[in-house]
Scaffold this motif. Structure first.
Motif, mmCIF file in Angstrom:
data_model
loop_
_atom_site.group_PDB
_atom_site.id
_atom_site.type_symbol
_atom_site.label_atom_id
_atom_site.label_comp_id
_atom_site.label_asym_id
_atom_site.label_seq_id
_atom_site.Cartn_x
_atom_site.Cartn_y
_atom_site.Cartn_z
ATOM 1 N N MET A 1 -13.691 -9.210 6.344
ATOM 2 C CA MET A 1 -13.757 -9.244 7.746
ATOM 3 C C MET A 1 -12.625 -9.545 8.325
ATOM 4 O O MET A 1 -12.561 -10.464 7.809
ATOM 5 C CB MET A 1 -15.558 -9.215 8.541
ATOM 6 N N THR A 2 -11.961 -8.524 9.007
ATOM 7 C CA THR A 2 -10.197 -9.141 10.000
ATOM 8 C C THR A 2 -11.384 -9.085 11.115
ATOM 9 O O THR A 2 -11.802 -8.423 11.945
ATOM 10 C CB THR A 2 -9.640 -7.570 10.251
ATOM 11 N N ALA A 3 -11.061 -10.267 12.110
ATOM 12 C CA ALA A 3 -11.418 -10.646 13.007
ATOM 13 C C ALA A 3 -10.695 -9.791 14.710
ATOM 14 O O ALA A 3 -10.979 -9.731 15.185
ATOM 15 C CB ALA A 3 -11.225 -12.164 13.265
ATOM 16 N N LEU A 4 -8.582 -9.962 13.441
ATOM 17 C CA LEU A 4 -8.196 -9.734 14.311
ATOM 18 C C LEU A 4 -7.115 -8.932 13.619
ATOM 19 O O LEU A 4 -6.881 -9.273 12.503
ATOM 20 C CB LEU A 4 -7.705 -10.869 15.656
ATOM 21 N N ASN A 5 -6.588 -7.818 14.520
ATOM 22 C CA ASN A 5 -5.379 -7.399 13.935
ATOM 23 C C ASN A 5 -4.249 -7.110 14.193
ATOM 24 O O ASN A 5 -4.622 -6.118 15.998
ATOM 25 C CB ASN A 5 -6.212 -5.695 13.203
ATOM 26 N N GLY A 6 -3.162 -6.344 14.492
ATOM 27 C CA GLY A 6 -1.950 -6.118 15.450
ATOM 28 C C GLY A 6 -1.786 -7.066 16.607
ATOM 29 O O GLY A 6 -1.645 -5.870 17.693
ATOM 30 N N TYR A 36 -4.188 -23.242 17.317
ATOM 31 C CA TYR A 36 -3.922 -23.566 16.508
ATOM 32 C C TYR A 36 -5.000 -23.656 15.775
ATOM 33 O O TYR A 36 -5.672 -24.450 15.110
ATOM 34 C CB TYR A 36 -2.971 -24.195 15.719
ATOM 35 N N LEU A 37 -6.859 -23.506 16.689
ATOM 36 C CA LEU A 37 -7.259 -24.346 16.086
ATOM 37 C C LEU A 37 -8.269 -23.551 14.826
ATOM 38 O O LEU A 37 -8.853 -23.675 14.086
ATOM 39 C CB LEU A 37 -8.808 -24.113 16.771
ATOM 40 N N GLU A 38 -8.304 -22.212 15.261
ATOM 41 C CA GLU A 38 -7.828 -21.052 13.844
ATOM 42 C C GLU A 38 -6.864 -20.418 13.694
ATOM 43 O O GLU A 38 -5.993 -20.014 14.454
ATOM 44 C CB GLU A 38 -8.765 -19.690 14.632
ATOM 45 N N LYS A 39 -6.519 -20.346 12.384
ATOM 46 C CA LYS A 39 -5.007 -20.660 11.460
ATOM 47 C C LYS A 39 -4.803 -18.781 11.425
ATOM 48 O O LYS A 39 -6.245 -18.556 10.186
ATOM 49 C CB LYS A 39 -4.907 -21.472 10.333
ATOM 50 N N PRO A 40 -4.194 -17.709 12.298
ATOM 51 C CA PRO A 40 -4.222 -16.511 11.566
ATOM 52 C C PRO A 40 -3.731 -16.635 10.020
ATOM 53 O O PRO A 40 -2.935 -17.429 9.439
ATOM 54 C CB PRO A 40 -3.113 -16.311 12.270
ATOM 55 N N THR A 41 -3.781 -15.616 9.376
ATOM 56 C CA THR A 41 -3.749 -15.318 7.650
ATOM 57 C C THR A 41 -2.261 -14.895 7.901
ATOM 58 O O THR A 41 -1.772 -15.029 7.043
ATOM 59 C CB THR A 41 -4.878 -14.535 7.453
ATOM 60 N N ASN A 42 -1.747 -14.254 8.706
ATOM 61 C CA ASN A 42 -0.117 -13.288 9.007
ATOM 62 C C ASN A 42 -0.199 -13.513 10.458
ATOM 63 O O ASN A 42 -0.878 -14.160 11.365
ATOM 64 C CB ASN A 42 -0.435 -11.850 8.468
ATOM 65 N N GLY A 43 0.672 -13.780 10.526
ATOM 66 C CA GLY A 43 1.428 -13.365 11.988
ATOM 67 C C GLY A 43 1.480 -15.169 12.558
ATOM 68 O O GLY A 43 1.195 -15.769 11.767
ATOM 69 N N VAL A 45 1.912 -18.042 15.908
ATOM 70 C CA VAL A 45 1.728 -18.344 17.666
ATOM 71 C C VAL A 45 2.928 -18.869 17.673
ATOM 72 O O VAL A 45 2.721 -19.666 17.175
ATOM 73 C CB VAL A 45 0.884 -19.111 17.485
ATOM 74 N N ILE A 46 4.324 -19.325 18.448
ATOM 75 C CA ILE A 46 5.510 -19.454 19.052
ATOM 76 C C ILE A 46 4.820 -19.988 20.725
ATOM 77 O O ILE A 46 4.604 -19.836 21.509
ATOM 78 C CB ILE A 46 6.266 -19.072 19.352
ATOM 79 N N ILE A 47 5.253 -21.258 20.661
ATOM 80 C CA ILE A 47 4.706 -21.780 22.095
ATOM 81 C C ILE A 47 5.900 -22.561 22.170
ATOM 82 O O ILE A 47 6.389 -23.952 21.217
ATOM 83 C CB ILE A 47 3.706 -22.944 21.840
ATOM 84 N N GLU A 48 6.688 -22.197 23.149
ATOM 85 C CA GLU A 48 8.194 -23.186 23.422
ATOM 86 C C GLU A 48 8.890 -22.967 22.684
ATOM 87 O O GLU A 48 9.394 -24.537 22.338
ATOM 88 C CB GLU A 48 7.583 -25.009 24.452
ATOM 89 N N ASN A 49 9.130 -21.642 21.358
ATOM 90 C CA ASN A 49 10.327 -21.634 20.811
ATOM 91 C C ASN A 49 9.452 -22.736 19.474
ATOM 92 O O ASN A 49 10.518 -22.516 18.396
ATOM 93 C CB ASN A 49 11.259 -22.082 20.987
ATOM 94 N N LYS A 50 8.674 -22.980 19.579
ATOM 95 C CA LYS A 50 7.913 -23.441 18.694
ATOM 96 C C LYS A 50 7.023 -22.903 17.436
ATOM 97 O O LYS A 50 6.133 -21.682 18.056
ATOM 98 C CB LYS A 50 7.194 -25.307 18.711
ATOM 99 N N ASN A 51 7.253 -22.713 15.971
ATOM 100 C CA ASN A 51 6.001 -21.449 15.604
ATOM 101 C C ASN A 51 4.797 -22.611 14.882
ATOM 102 O O ASN A 51 5.699 -23.864 13.983
ATOM 103 C CB ASN A 51 6.807 -20.803 14.475
ATOM 104 N N LEU A 52 4.025 -22.874 15.422
ATOM 105 C CA LEU A 52 3.166 -23.227 14.560
ATOM 106 C C LEU A 52 2.874 -23.530 13.646
ATOM 107 O O LEU A 52 2.169 -24.773 12.917
ATOM 108 C CB LEU A 52 1.608 -23.326 15.869
ATOM 109 N N SER A 53 2.320 -22.522 13.028
ATOM 110 C CA SER A 53 2.688 -22.181 11.420
ATOM 111 C C SER A 53 3.486 -23.521 10.485
ATOM 112 O O SER A 53 3.575 -23.860 9.676
ATOM 113 C CB SER A 53 2.403 -20.777 11.396
ATOM 114 N N SER A 54 4.762 -23.962 11.593
ATOM 115 C CA SER A 54 5.608 -24.370 10.212
ATOM 116 C C SER A 54 5.442 -25.748 11.085
ATOM 117 O O SER A 54 6.055 -26.366 9.989
ATOM 118 C CB SER A 54 6.878 -23.953 10.888
ATOM 119 N N LEU A 55 4.596 -26.115 11.402
ATOM 120 C CA LEU A 55 4.655 -27.535 12.231
ATOM 121 C C LEU A 55 3.373 -28.039 11.273
ATOM 122 O O LEU A 55 2.672 -28.025 10.803
ATOM 123 C CB LEU A 55 3.694 -28.047 13.542
ATOM 124 N N ASN A 56 3.728 -29.637 10.930
ATOM 125 C CA ASN A 56 2.972 -30.861 9.486
ATOM 126 C C ASN A 56 1.993 -31.125 11.170
ATOM 127 O O ASN A 56 2.290 -31.188 12.186
ATOM 128 C CB ASN A 56 3.146 -31.884 9.172
#
Length: 316
Positions: A1-6, A36-43, A45-56
């Motif tokens: 089931m997709t919670a958010l899309n596009g 980022y308490l929920e990690k998107p499966t795609n896409g 989230v950028i805050i102050e030019n930081k892509n949260l998916s790339s952070l440890n």
């Protein structure tokens, strides 16, 4: 089931942005994606030019220190007094006790609870609990404040006072505020911009005044019209929606129109709103069956600088 899309949404620094939709639309999931308490499966989230998916994990925790959050049920620690609740995030960050106390005192003055420092949550009203929760969220000097249905458990008067406080915090501290709500009145009261979420998708977004004046999607129209059932007959009648801004709302436009056009109209729906401190009104009018006369009315209203939208179909 997709919670958010596009979902494609930009929120500018220092703005107050409302994310609105009915229950189950995906609003709370969206706000949990922002921190980022929920990690998107795609896409991304950028805050102050930081892509949260790339952070440890360590880098992500540092970013989250700049994001405060308040909730519908306050989430205060019942065994701690007001001061200790506010100090709790500071203690975790390693601040010493004296500095924590000074910061708590400063924040309690800001939220108007300087005399409740040693009180416990059980001794506070709902509005006071939410003020403590706001102070706690501000304790670490966040740049972003996320509010997930923060006024849903409060009565209308207390809701207005909390929204006024949030607006004051935004102006004084320059904090970006994101408000998750299902109530259009909350968005109109405080927000600069609004994003409408329906069935997990972002269906419309823009300045609150613009969305109110020119709702484009079915979801937006339902929110703006408040699902008013008295206009259901519009499907078989020629009808218009007119919007009065802060200036035109004080002029007898309808009365003058009736006299000038020598035609009567049926008022199906009318209300007034205060949108971010400006007076706005709207009416849905059923026009005469004579198309030439109906066109004359529309021309007259547009000539008076009133926003006019012909309603070819109303979504009930």
């Amino acid at each position: 089931m997709t919670a958010l899309n596009g979902i494609n949404l930009d929120i500018n620094e220092g703005d107050i942005c409302g994310i609105i939709g009915m229950s189950g639309a995906g609003k709370s999931t969206l706000v949990r994606c922002i921190n980022y308490l929920e990690k998107p499966t795609n896409g991304s989230v950028i805050i102050e030019n930081k892509n949260l998916s790339s952070l440890n994990d360590k880098e992500l925790r540092k970013v989250r220190q700049n994001i405060g959050m308040i909730f519908q049920q306050f989430n205060l620690l019942l065994q701690r007094n007001v001061e200790d609740n506010i100090c709790f995030p500071l203690e975790i960050s390693g601040m010493n006790k004296n500095e924590c106390g000074k910061r708590a005192e400063e924040l309690l003055k800001l939220v108007g609870l300087a005399d409740k420092r040693k009180s416990y949550p059980s001794q506070l009203s709902g509005g006071q609990k939410q003020r403590v929760a706001i102070a706690r969220a501000l304790s670490t000097n966040p740049k972003i404040l996320l509010c997930d249905e923060a006024t849903s458990a409060l009565d209308p008067t207390t809701t207005r006072s909390i929204l006024s406080l949030l607006k004051e915090i935004n102006k004084k501290l320059g904090i970006t505020i994101v408000i998750i709500t299902h109530e259009m009145s909350v968005v109109e009261e405080i927000c600069d911009y609004v994003a409408i979420v329906d069935n997990g998708s972002l269906v419309e977004h823009g300045a609150v005044e613009e969305v109110f004046s020119h709702p484009k999607t079915d979801a937006a129209k339902k929110l703006v019209y408040h699902n008013n059932s008295s206009v259901a007959e519009m499907n078989s009648k020629r009808c218009i929606r007119i919007v009065f801004d802060g200036k035109s709302s004080y002029e007898p436009v309808i009365a003058n129109m009736v006299l000038e056009c020598k035609a009567q109209v049926n008022i199906l729906f009318a209300d007034t709103r205060d949108i971010n401190g400006k007076a706005f009104g709207q009416m849905v009018l059923q026009l005469p069956e004579d198309n030439l006369l109906a066109d004359k009315i529309i021309y007259y209203l547009k000539d008076k600088k009133v926003v006019v939208e012909e309603l070819l179909d109303y979504v009930k």
